[in-house]
Design a protein around this motif. Structure first.
Motif, PDB file in Angstrom:
ATOM      1  N   THR A 267      38.202  42.265  52.424  1.00 16.98           N
ATOM      2  CA  THR A 267      37.275  41.159  52.657  1.00 16.98           C
ATOM      3  C   THR A 267      37.859  39.794  52.310  1.00 16.98           C
ATOM      4  O   THR A 267      37.327  38.774  52.721  1.00 16.98           O
ATOM      5  N   ARG A 268      38.964  39.775  51.549  1.00  8.68           N
ATOM      6  CA  ARG A 268      39.574  38.481  51.209  1.00  8.68           C
ATOM      7  C   ARG A 268      41.044  38.665  50.881  1.00  8.68           C
ATOM      8  O   ARG A 268      41.417  39.636  50.220  1.00  8.68           O
ATOM      9  N   LEU A 269      41.859  37.739  51.356  1.00 11.96           N
ATOM     10  CA  LEU A 269      43.281  37.689  51.011  1.00 11.96           C
ATOM     11  C   LEU A 269      43.642  36.231  50.843  1.00 11.96           C
ATOM     12  O   LEU A 269      43.457  35.422  51.749  1.00 11.96           O
ATOM     13  N   ALA A 278      43.667  39.927  46.499  1.00  7.35           N
ATOM     14  CA  ALA A 278      43.117  40.782  47.549  1.00  7.35           C
ATOM     15  C   ALA A 278      41.796  41.362  47.059  1.00  7.35           C
ATOM     16  O   ALA A 278      41.696  41.816  45.921  1.00  7.35           O
ATOM     17  N   GLU A 279      40.807  41.340  47.913  1.00  5.31           N
ATOM     18  CA  GLU A 279      39.499  41.900  47.565  1.00  5.31           C
ATOM     19  C   GLU A 279      39.107  42.934  48.609  1.00  5.31           C
ATOM     20  O   GLU A 279      39.162  42.662  49.823  1.00  5.31           O
ATOM     21  N   VAL A 280      38.742  44.131  48.163  1.00  7.16           N
ATOM     22  CA  VAL A 280      38.379  45.203  49.075  1.00  7.16           C
ATOM     23  C   VAL A 280      36.942  45.638  48.801  1.00  7.16           C
ATOM     24  O   VAL A 280      36.469  45.636  47.664  1.00  7.16           O
ATOM     25  N   ALA A 281      36.240  46.020  49.885  1.00  5.78           N
ATOM     26  CA  ALA A 281      34.843  46.426  49.768  1.00  5.78           C
ATOM     27  C   ALA A 281      34.696  47.899  49.438  1.00  5.78           C
ATOM     28  O   ALA A 281      33.705  48.314  48.844  1.00  5.78           O
ATOM     29  N   SER A 282      35.675  48.714  49.832  1.00  8.62           N
ATOM     30  CA  SER A 282      35.654  50.140  49.513  1.00  8.62           C
ATOM     31  C   SER A 282      37.081  50.608  49.286  1.00  8.62           C
ATOM     32  O   SER A 282      38.031  49.967  49.744  1.00  8.62           O
ATOM     33  N   ALA A 283      37.236  51.699  48.588  1.00  8.35           N
ATOM     34  CA  ALA A 283      38.574  52.182  48.241  1.00  8.35           C
ATOM     35  C   ALA A 283      39.399  52.430  49.494  1.00  8.35           C
ATOM     36  O   ALA A 283      38.941  53.083  50.440  1.00  8.35           O
ATOM     37  N   CYS A 284      40.620  51.919  49.520  1.00  8.17           N
ATOM     38  CA  CYS A 284      41.497  52.131  50.666  1.00  8.17           C
ATOM     39  C   CYS A 284      42.933  51.801  50.281  1.00  8.17           C
ATOM     40  O   CYS A 284      43.192  51.107  49.293  1.00  8.17           O
ATOM     41  N   ARG A 285      43.849  52.317  51.087  1.00  9.81           N
ATOM     42  CA  ARG A 285      45.260  52.009  50.889  1.00  9.81           C
ATOM     43  C   ARG A 285      45.548  50.591  51.376  1.00  9.81           C
ATOM     44  O   ARG A 285      45.150  50.213  52.480  1.00  9.81           O
ATOM     45  N   VAL A 286      46.240  49.823  50.550  1.00  9.17           N
ATOM     46  CA  VAL A 286      46.596  48.452  50.900  1.00  9.17           C
ATOM     47  C   VAL A 286      48.093  48.277  50.725  1.00  9.17           C
ATOM     48  O   VAL A 286      48.655  48.645  49.690  1.00  9.17           O
ATOM     49  N   ARG A 300      63.644  36.840  54.404  1.00  2.00           N
ATOM     50  CA  ARG A 300      63.642  37.658  53.201  1.00  2.00           C
ATOM     51  C   ARG A 300      62.291  38.366  53.117  1.00  2.00           C
ATOM     52  O   ARG A 300      61.237  37.731  53.229  1.00  2.00           O
ATOM     53  N   VAL A 301      62.349  39.671  52.909  1.00  2.00           N
ATOM     54  CA  VAL A 301      61.142  40.496  52.890  1.00  2.00           C
ATOM     55  C   VAL A 301      60.983  41.123  51.511  1.00  2.00           C
ATOM     56  O   VAL A 301      61.953  41.660  50.950  1.00  2.00           O
ATOM     57  N   HIS A 302      59.778  41.063  50.957  1.00  2.00           N
ATOM     58  CA  HIS A 302      59.501  41.622  49.633  1.00  2.00           C
ATOM     59  C   HIS A 302      58.295  42.543  49.716  1.00  2.00           C
ATOM     60  O   HIS A 302      57.204  42.114  50.125  1.00  2.00           O
ATOM     61  N   ALA A 303      58.480  43.808  49.355  1.00  2.00           N
ATOM     62  CA  ALA A 303      57.355  44.748  49.275  1.00  2.00           C
ATOM     63  C   ALA A 303      56.628  44.515  47.958  1.00  2.00           C
ATOM     64  O   ALA A 303      57.167  44.756  46.879  1.00  2.00           O
ATOM     65  N   VAL A 304      55.409  44.020  48.021  1.00  2.96           N
ATOM     66  CA  VAL A 304      54.645  43.667  46.832  1.00  2.96           C
ATOM     67  C   VAL A 304      53.808  44.838  46.333  1.00  2.96           C
ATOM     68  O   VAL A 304      53.716  45.088  45.131  1.00  2.96           O
ATOM     69  N   LEU A 305      53.232  45.603  47.251  1.00  4.57           N
ATOM     70  CA  LEU A 305      52.284  46.641  46.842  1.00  4.57           C
ATOM     71  C   LEU A 305      52.125  47.660  47.956  1.00  4.57           C
ATOM     72  O   LEU A 305      52.164  47.315  49.139  1.00  4.57           O
ATOM     73  N   ASP A 306      51.928  48.915  47.566  1.00  9.11           N
ATOM     74  CA  ASP A 306      51.543  49.968  48.501  1.00  9.11           C
ATOM     75  C   ASP A 306      50.796  51.033  47.701  1.00  9.11           C
ATOM     76  O   ASP A 306      51.397  51.955  47.150  1.00  9.11           O
ATOM     77  N   GLN A 307      49.471  50.905  47.621  1.00 10.35           N
ATOM     78  CA  GLN A 307      48.682  51.847  46.839  1.00 10.35           C
ATOM     79  C   GLN A 307      47.211  51.763  47.233  1.00 10.35           C
ATOM     80  O   GLN A 307      46.799  50.854  47.946  1.00 10.35           O
ATOM     81  N   VAL A 308      46.449  52.730  46.797  1.00 11.27           N
ATOM     82  CA  VAL A 308      45.009  52.732  47.035  1.00 11.27           C
ATOM     83  C   VAL A 308      44.339  51.847  45.987  1.00 11.27           C
ATOM     84  O   VAL A 308      44.532  52.041  44.787  1.00 11.27           O
ATOM     85  N   LEU A 309      43.584  50.867  46.456  1.00 12.92           N
ATOM     86  CA  LEU A 309      42.872  49.957  45.572  1.00 12.92           C
ATOM     87  C   LEU A 309      41.394  50.324  45.537  1.00 12.92           C
ATOM     88  O   LEU A 309      40.793  50.654  46.568  1.00 12.92           O
ATOM     89  N   GLU A 310      40.809  50.226  44.374  1.00 14.77           N
ATOM     90  CA  GLU A 310      39.385  50.456  44.218  1.00 14.77           C
ATOM     91  C   GLU A 310      38.622  49.193  44.619  1.00 14.77           C
ATOM     92  O   GLU A 310      39.186  48.103  44.672  1.00 14.77           O
ATOM     93  N   PRO A 311      37.339  49.320  44.927  1.00 13.98           N
ATOM     94  CA  PRO A 311      36.561  48.134  45.320  1.00 13.98           C
ATOM     95  C   PRO A 311      36.619  47.032  44.271  1.00 13.98           C
ATOM     96  O   PRO A 311      36.624  47.292  43.064  1.00 13.98           O
ATOM     97  N   GLY A 312      36.703  45.797  44.735  1.00 21.33           N
ATOM     98  CA  GLY A 312      36.742  44.661  43.822  1.00 21.33           C
ATOM     99  C   GLY A 312      37.916  43.750  44.110  1.00 21.33           C
ATOM    100  O   GLY A 312      38.614  43.884  45.116  1.00 21.33           O
ATOM    101  N   GLU A 313      38.144  42.799  43.202  1.00 21.82           N
ATOM    102  CA  GLU A 313      39.208  41.806  43.345  1.00 21.82           C
ATOM    103  C   GLU A 313      40.437  42.232  42.563  1.00 21.82           C
ATOM    104  O   GLU A 313      40.340  42.717  41.442  1.00 21.82           O
ATOM    105  N   HIS A 314      41.602  42.046  43.186  1.00 19.91           N
ATOM    106  CA  HIS A 314      42.867  42.423  42.557  1.00 19.91           C
ATOM    107  C   HIS A 314      43.852  41.271  42.720  1.00 19.91           C
ATOM    108  O   HIS A 314      43.911  40.631  43.771  1.00 19.91           O
ATOM    109  N   ARG A 315      44.663  41.012  41.689  1.00 18.67           N
ATOM    110  CA  ARG A 315      45.637  39.932  41.703  1.00 18.67           C
ATOM    111  C   ARG A 315      47.024  40.501  41.432  1.00 18.67           C
ATOM    112  O   ARG A 315      47.209  41.313  40.519  1.00 18.67           O
ATOM    113  N   PHE A 316      48.010  40.063  42.232  1.00 20.40           N
ATOM    114  CA  PHE A 316      49.375  40.560  42.084  1.00 20.40           C
ATOM    115  C   PHE A 316      50.354  39.393  42.120  1.00 20.40           C
ATOM    116  O   PHE A 316      50.193  38.465  42.929  1.00 20.40           O
TER     117      PHE A 316
END
Length: 340
Positions: A267-269, A278-286, A300-316
């Motif tokens: 829902t937000r990036l 990043a904010e997700v409304a339901s658990a999903c792989r991001v 230049r490419v940087h892999a920041v994250l690859d995991q299932v996030l739970e609902p809510g706001e996350h900061r990386f």
């Protein structure tokens, strides 16, 4: 005790394509998703990358056959009365795994349809104790609502499957040619032109987006917009400001996505300082990938994250100088950049 009634609907959905950080390509798929009690059923399958059998790019006869199966007007394709609800977006083969369920008529001579015993299936038989989705269903749908929704598809009305063509406007033919090739690889049509002058209105209406190169003058942009408005074409406009093909592909994919906001898991990036939110409304792989231009304009490419996030706001945290971020979920692609 019979299952409580659930509402049944259909809505356009997509499996986002794109050029991934490792160079692989992910094919774009438009499909019709099942809306159960107001929410996409796919959302209950947290990190599943899959599409329903009702995909827009399959032949009409096969599409109709899938609809008639869901209406129980044709035999089940799998043993024990099981039907494919979601399958592999690349090949749709059972060997890659699929979500299946038993679909049957409600008992007691009623008019209901029941979906039950959801499972992840990779062979002829579904192992419910081992691979069952025990928290999903059973769902009981009222027959009139169920048939009305699926009947729309038999009458030629397909939610989704929109205009998957992009018009690339610009003078830097080398970059635009690479971009067009990448888009075609993932299933998005792309043509290159200097402007939209002389293009018939019916052709303009086949495009879903227009991408402007950095050097395109404002008078040309205005003329292109006027041409599309005159043709009655509702298109999204994208500015190709950073000459990084995977990033531009992601921006165009995002622009083509007309999924309602309430049906999106991401829902937000937002890029804020040295971090991405990043904010997700339901658990999903991001998957979060950051891009930047280095010396000599090398990407230049940087892999920041690859995991299932739970609902809510996350900061990386972001790598140094990397400010353009692409976020991918199973059903969408979103691009964020620092604010000017």
């Amino acid at each position: 005790m019979p299952a409580a009634y659930a509402s049944f609907g259909l809505a356009p959905a997509m499996r986002a394509g794109g050029v991934l950080a490792n160079g692989d390509c992910q094919v774009h798929r438009d499909f019709v998703d099942f809306i159960v009690n107001g929410r996409p059923l796919l959302f209950q399958l947290a990190d599943l990358d899959a599409v329903s059998p009702l995909a827009s790019d399959i032949p009409p006869a096969i599409f109709t056959a899938h609809v008639r199966r869901l209406l129980l007007e044709a035999e089940a394709p799998l043993l024990d009365g099981r039907y494919v609800i979601y399958g592999c977006p690349e090949c749709e083969g059972l060997g890659c795994g699929a979500v299946t369920a038993v679909i049957e008529r409600g008992g007691d001579g009623g008019d209901d349809y029941v979906w039950r015993d959801f499972a992840w299936q990779t062979s002829a038989h579904a192992d419910l104790p081992l691979n069952g989705y025990h928290g999903i269903g059973p769902f009981r749908f009222r027959g009139a609502e169920y048939r009305a929704q699926l009947g729309r598809l038999l009458n030629g009305e397909r939610p989704g499957g929109g205009r998957r063509r992009v018009l690339l406007i610009g003078a830097r033919v080398a970059l635009l040619a690479k971009l067009a090739a990448a888009l075609r690889t993932i299933g998005v049509g792309a043509e290159i032109a200097a402007d939209a002058a002389g293009v018939p209105a019916e052709e303009l209406r086949t495009y879903g987006a227009v991408a402007f190169g950095r050097a395109v003058e404002e008078r040309v942009r205005a003329a292109v917009r006027a041409a599309f408005e005159g043709a009655g074409a509702d298109v999204a406009y994208v500015d190709c400001l950073v000459p990084v093909v995977p990033l531009l592909v992601a921006r165009i994919e995002g622009a083509l996505d007309r999924t309602p906001a309430g049906q999106r898991r991401l829902t937000r990036l937002e890029v804020t300082g040295d971090a991405v939110v990043a904010e997700v409304a339901s658990a999903c792989r991001v998957r979060l990938t950051a891009y930047r231009l280095g010396r000599l304009h090398r990407t230049r490419v940087h892999a920041v994250l690859d995991q299932v996030l739970e609902p809510g706001e996350h900061r990386f945290p972001l790598p140094a100088k990397a400010r353009h971020v692409v976020a991918r979920t199973p059903d969408s692609v979103t691009v964020a950049a620092p604010r000017p």
